[in-house]
Design a protein around this motif. Structure first.
Motif, PDB file in Angstrom:
ATOM      1  N   UNK A 225       0.835  -1.189   0.000  1.00  0.00           N
ATOM      2  CA  UNK A 225       0.000   0.000   0.000  1.00  0.00           C
ATOM      3  C   UNK A 225       0.877   1.248   0.000  1.00  0.00           C
ATOM      4  N   UNK A 226       0.590   2.208  -0.868  1.00  0.00           N
ATOM      5  CA  UNK A 226       1.327   3.475  -0.801  1.00  0.00           C
ATOM      6  C   UNK A 226       1.229   4.089   0.594  1.00  0.00           C
ATOM      7  N   UNK A 227       2.368   4.572   1.099  1.00  0.00           N
ATOM      8  CA  UNK A 227       2.416   5.187   2.412  1.00  0.00           C
ATOM      9  C   UNK A 227       2.657   6.688   2.247  1.00  0.00           C
TER      10      UNK A 227
ATOM     11  N   UNK B  78       8.648   4.673  -2.736  1.00  0.00           N
ATOM     12  CA  UNK B  78       9.147   3.314  -2.922  1.00  0.00           C
ATOM     13  C   UNK B  78       8.245   2.560  -3.895  1.00  0.00           C
ATOM     14  N   UNK B  79       8.830   1.906  -4.874  1.00  0.00           N
ATOM     15  CA  UNK B  79       8.070   1.018  -5.763  1.00  0.00           C
ATOM     16  C   UNK B  79       8.599  -0.395  -5.605  1.00  0.00           C
ATOM     17  N   UNK B  80       7.784  -1.275  -5.010  1.00  0.00           N
ATOM     18  CA  UNK B  80       8.077  -2.697  -4.993  1.00  0.00           C
ATOM     19  C   UNK B  80       7.118  -3.449  -5.908  1.00  0.00           C
ATOM     20  N   UNK B  81       5.947  -2.871  -6.195  1.00  0.00           N
ATOM     21  CA  UNK B  81       4.999  -3.562  -7.069  1.00  0.00           C
ATOM     22  C   UNK B  81       4.241  -2.556  -7.931  1.00  0.00           C
ATOM     23  N   UNK B  82       3.173  -1.948  -7.386  1.00  0.00           N
ATOM     24  CA  UNK B  82       2.261  -1.180  -8.233  1.00  0.00           C
ATOM     25  C   UNK B  82       2.426   0.338  -8.172  1.00  0.00           C
ATOM     26  N   UNK B  83       3.070   0.851  -7.133  1.00  0.00           N
ATOM     27  CA  UNK B  83       3.096   2.303  -6.989  1.00  0.00           C
ATOM     28  C   UNK B  83       3.826   2.988  -8.145  1.00  0.00           C
ATOM     29  N   UNK B  84       3.228   4.079  -8.655  1.00  0.00           N
ATOM     30  CA  UNK B  84       3.843   4.954  -9.648  1.00  0.00           C
ATOM     31  C   UNK B  84       3.463   6.396  -9.304  1.00  0.00           C
ATOM     32  N   UNK B  85       4.300   7.354  -9.737  1.00  0.00           N
ATOM     33  CA  UNK B  85       3.882   8.748  -9.593  1.00  0.00           C
ATOM     34  C   UNK B  85       2.911   9.089 -10.719  1.00  0.00           C
ATOM     35  N   UNK B  86       2.499  10.338 -10.831  1.00  0.00           N
ATOM     36  CA  UNK B  86       1.443  10.670 -11.788  1.00  0.00           C
ATOM     37  C   UNK B  86       1.871  10.527 -13.246  1.00  0.00           C
ATOM     38  N   UNK B  87       3.184  10.434 -13.469  1.00  0.00           N
ATOM     39  CA  UNK B  87       3.687  10.232 -14.828  1.00  0.00           C
ATOM     40  C   UNK B  87       3.982   8.762 -15.117  1.00  0.00           C
TER      41      UNK B  87
ATOM     42  N   UNK C  26       6.090   6.901 -13.255  1.00  0.00           N
ATOM     43  CA  UNK C  26       7.494   6.638 -12.938  1.00  0.00           C
ATOM     44  C   UNK C  26       7.605   5.972 -11.567  1.00  0.00           C
ATOM     45  N   UNK C  27       8.497   4.987 -11.443  1.00  0.00           N
ATOM     46  CA  UNK C  27       8.735   4.290 -10.186  1.00  0.00           C
ATOM     47  C   UNK C  27       9.388   5.205  -9.153  1.00  0.00           C
ATOM     48  N   UNK C  28       9.103   4.920  -7.869  1.00  0.00           N
ATOM     49  CA  UNK C  28       9.851   5.548  -6.790  1.00  0.00           C
ATOM     50  C   UNK C  28      11.190   4.844  -6.607  1.00  0.00           C
ATOM     51  N   UNK C  29      12.190   5.568  -6.113  1.00  0.00           N
ATOM     52  CA  UNK C  29      13.552   5.043  -6.067  1.00  0.00           C
ATOM     53  C   UNK C  29      14.033   4.614  -4.689  1.00  0.00           C
ATOM     54  N   UNK C  30      13.221   4.811  -3.637  1.00  0.00           N
ATOM     55  CA  UNK C  30      13.734   4.523  -2.295  1.00  0.00           C
ATOM     56  C   UNK C  30      14.026   3.042  -2.087  1.00  0.00           C
ATOM     57  N   UNK C  31      13.270   2.173  -2.732  1.00  0.00           N
ATOM     58  CA  UNK C  31      13.445   0.741  -2.507  1.00  0.00           C
ATOM     59  C   UNK C  31      14.864   0.257  -2.753  1.00  0.00           C
ATOM     60  N   UNK C  32      15.590   0.905  -3.648  1.00  0.00           N
ATOM     61  CA  UNK C  32      16.951   0.492  -3.954  1.00  0.00           C
ATOM     62  C   UNK C  32      17.941   0.755  -2.852  1.00  0.00           C
ATOM     63  N   UNK C  33      17.573   1.601  -1.886  1.00  0.00           N
ATOM     64  CA  UNK C  33      18.482   1.916  -0.786  1.00  0.00           C
ATOM     65  C   UNK C  33      17.882   1.549   0.564  1.00  0.00           C
ATOM     66  N   UNK C  34      16.776   0.811   0.571  1.00  0.00           N
ATOM     67  CA  UNK C  34      16.137   0.446   1.835  1.00  0.00           C
ATOM     68  C   UNK C  34      17.117  -0.304   2.719  1.00  0.00           C
ATOM     69  N   UNK C  35      17.047  -0.034   4.021  1.00  0.00           N
ATOM     70  CA  UNK C  35      17.945  -0.675   4.976  1.00  0.00           C
ATOM     71  C   UNK C  35      17.551  -2.135   5.216  1.00  0.00           C
ATOM     72  N   UNK C  36      16.272  -2.375   5.476  1.00  0.00           N
ATOM     73  CA  UNK C  36      15.849  -3.734   5.833  1.00  0.00           C
ATOM     74  C   UNK C  36      14.602  -4.203   5.090  1.00  0.00           C
ATOM     75  N   UNK C  37      13.707  -3.298   4.729  1.00  0.00           N
ATOM     76  CA  UNK C  37      12.415  -3.729   4.196  1.00  0.00           C
ATOM     77  C   UNK C  37      12.601  -4.533   2.908  1.00  0.00           C
ATOM     78  N   UNK C  38      11.954  -5.700   2.846  1.00  0.00           N
ATOM     79  CA  UNK C  38      11.959  -6.575   1.680  1.00  0.00           C
ATOM     80  C   UNK C  38      13.354  -7.090   1.345  1.00  0.00           C
ATOM     81  N   UNK C  39      14.223  -7.179   2.361  1.00  0.00           N
ATOM     82  CA  UNK C  39      15.605  -7.621   2.138  1.00  0.00           C
ATOM     83  C   UNK C  39      15.922  -8.891   2.937  1.00  0.00           C
TER      84      UNK C  39
END
Length: 282
Positions: A1-3, A228-237, A239-252
């Motif tokens: 879910x988008x947060x 963060x984009x792990x599945x469905x989230x996109x911005x209005x254009x 485009x994926x969010x980029x935070x997931x690539x630097x996440x400390x623990x989530x989904x790792x």
């Protein structure tokens, strides 16, 4: 879910492109997407020939303020993206995807589409003589925003002093703090050195202050990354969010901790996943 960071990214994008364009017509492709009014004709009666003057965010809700052409207030357009909702700014001539649920046709040949694969998201029109919380009842139970002055280490101490819930579960409670979900609860707990299983009432003032700062830091970083984009989230254009690539623990799960190389573990708490480093978090 988008947060919070994802919804905030969408809000900022909507404020860049949708304001002061008249809603000339619309099309509801899945009627149950409308929470209020639940009839498409009543929904469009409130929206057509109005324009958006500002988009606000409350927790994970979006509220688009509406006005008539003479400037008179026309209520709000409320949106909750839930698990898979997207608001996309597109050319009306683009093919309509299978999971498009609502189309907003704006002046000057522009379109805002609401896409939702899982169909849990909802839209509301709040009439001008009503407060948003009277129609969108989920707003009534929300706690303070993380960046509000009312959300402080002292506030956390007062609210958690007698709670025997694991601290991770407490952070997911929208009545404690609005907008935090599974991703950023895990990330904030890592940054503050707290295990998700620590009981809320056993978290002392110093560690609560660290947690408070960690929440602000991780939300700020994610907003700057577009969410963060792990599945469905996109911005209005789209485009994926980029935070997931630097996440400390989530989904790792099973991957090495970015600080100490210990494999990240995943457990279940009240039916939700919690990721943490057993070495860095105590």
């Amino acid at each position: 879910m988008p947060e919070l960071p994802e919804v905030e990214t969408v809000r900022r994008g909507l404020n860049r492109v949708t304001l002061h364009r008249s809603i000339v017509r619309g099309d509801v492709l899945l009627a149950r997407t409308l929470a209020y009014p639940d009839r498409p004709e009543a929904f469009w009666a409130g929206l057509v020939n109005t324009h958006l003057t500002d988009w606000q965010r409350r927790g994970k809700y979006l509220l688009g303020q509406l006005a008539q052409n003479d400037g008179k207030a026309a209520g709000y357009l409320g949106v909750h993206l839930r698990m898979t909702g997207q608001l996309l700014w597109v050319d009306p001539m683009e093919p309509v995807p299978t999971h498009c649920r609502v189309r907003f046709f704006l002046a000057d040949h522009h379109e805002l589409r609401y896409i939702d694969q899982r169909t849990f998201g909802r839209l509301w029109w709040v009439p001008p003589d009503q407060e948003p919380a009277s129609i969108i009842t989920g707003l009534q139970a929300l706690g303070p925003e993380p960046f509000d002055e009312t959300f402080s280490p002292t506030y956390l101490k007062q609210r958690l002093a007698h709670s025997r819930r694991p601290i991770k579960n407490a952070l997911l409670d929208q009545s404690l703090v609005a907008g935090i979900g599974n991703i950023y609860a895990d990330e904030a707990l890592f940054l503050s050195g707290l295990r998700p299983t620590v009981l809320s009432c056993q978290t002392g003032p110093r560690r609560l202050a660290q947690l408070h700062q960690a929440i602000l830091d991780v939300l700020t970083t994610s907003i700057e990354s577009g969410g963060t984009t792990f599945s469905d989230y996109r911005d209005i254009y789209g485009v994926n969010g980029n935070y997931g690539g630097v996440a400390w623990v989530y989904d790792r799960e099973g991957q090495p901790c970015r600080r100490c190389q210990t494999p990240i573990q995943r457990i279940k708490l009240a039916g939700r996943s919690a990721h943490y480093c057993p070495q860095c978090q105590r």
